[in-house]
Design a protein around this motif. Structure first.
Motif, PDB file in Angstrom:
ATOM      1  N   LEU A  31     -12.526 -24.242   6.973  1.00  0.00           N
ATOM      2  CA  LEU A  31     -12.041 -25.529   7.464  1.00  0.00           C
ATOM      3  C   LEU A  31     -11.615 -25.440   8.929  1.00  0.00           C
ATOM      4  N   ASP A  32     -10.977 -24.344   9.319  1.00  0.00           N
ATOM      5  CA  ASP A  32     -10.594 -24.159  10.718  1.00  0.00           C
ATOM      6  C   ASP A  32     -11.830 -24.103  11.621  1.00  0.00           C
ATOM      7  N   ARG A  33     -12.863 -23.362  11.189  1.00  0.00           N
ATOM      8  CA  ARG A  33     -14.091 -23.269  11.984  1.00  0.00           C
ATOM      9  C   ARG A  33     -14.802 -24.614  12.072  1.00  0.00           C
ATOM     10  N   PRO A  37      -8.182 -27.058  14.720  1.00  0.00           N
ATOM     11  CA  PRO A  37      -6.760 -27.031  14.380  1.00  0.00           C
ATOM     12  C   PRO A  37      -6.137 -28.406  14.162  1.00  0.00           C
ATOM     13  N   LYS A  38      -6.735 -29.465  14.676  1.00  0.00           N
ATOM     14  CA  LYS A  38      -6.159 -30.804  14.526  1.00  0.00           C
ATOM     15  C   LYS A  38      -6.367 -31.372  13.122  1.00  0.00           C
TER      16      LYS A  38
END
Length: 190
Positions: A31-33, A37-38
């Motif tokens: 999910l981060d990739r 980060p938002k």
């Protein structure tokens, strides 16, 4: 008992299976990739925070090595104050290196089919109409509904799994369903 679904097509074969606790770190990294980060500041996240996904509606796609290549979850929500139950889909994400390989579409079809099989009547999401429209989602039934916090109204989409499930619904979506268990504090005797 849910059976894994093997998908073979334009990409290397992958399997869609129920998410397990062992998938959490890989799912979060994915999910981060995929979303950056938002992602944790989105209105949908406010409805997910402190909750567990709807029972039986959290899936991952795995490649031949067992690595998590995609994820989708659904969450229990209530439509307005004292309103009817529905599901909120999201996030749906695929490893950016495997975009356009059919993994996201397969995850969507599987999740929607499972939600229908489990007797849910409606699914909502915040997303791009051109992408989600091919799965039957539209903004046609969401005009009187709202998300908590900022969001783009035209991106609030819904899919009825039962005819008329969204007739006359109104109000702000509210979190429902199972809460996460609070961590147990350990005390050390001196």
């Amino acid at each position: 008992m849910e059976m894994p679904v093997e998908i073979v097509g334009r990409s290397p074969a992958f399997l869609i299976v129920a998410e397990t606790a062992a998938d959490i770190a890989a799912r979060e990294a994915l999910l981060d990739r995929a979303m950056g980060p938002k992602r944790r500041k989105k209105s949908s996240e406010k409805l997910r925070r402190g909750r567990r996904p709807s029972e039986g509606l959290a899936f991952v796609a795995r490649d031949a090595s067992g690595a998590v290549t995609g994820t989708v979850r659904m969450w229990d929500v209530v439509l307005g104050e004292g309103g009817q139950a529905a599901l909120l889909l999201g996030p749906l994400a695929v490893d950016p290196a495997l975009k356009n390989a059919g993994i996201g579409s397969a995850l969507m079809r599987h999740a929607v089919a499972e939600a229908a099989r489990l007797g849910h009547t409606a699914i909502l999401l915040v997303g791009d109409a051109p992408y989600y429209g091919r799965f039957g989602f539209s903004a046609a039934e969401t005009g009187a509904l709202a998300m908590p916090g900022p969001y783009e109204r035209h991106r609030l989409l819904a899919l009825e799994l039962a005819d008329g499930a969204l007739n006359d619904v109104q109000g702000t979506l509210k979190a429902a369903g199972r809460k996460l268990k609070a961590p147990v504090a350990l005390t050390v005797a001196a």
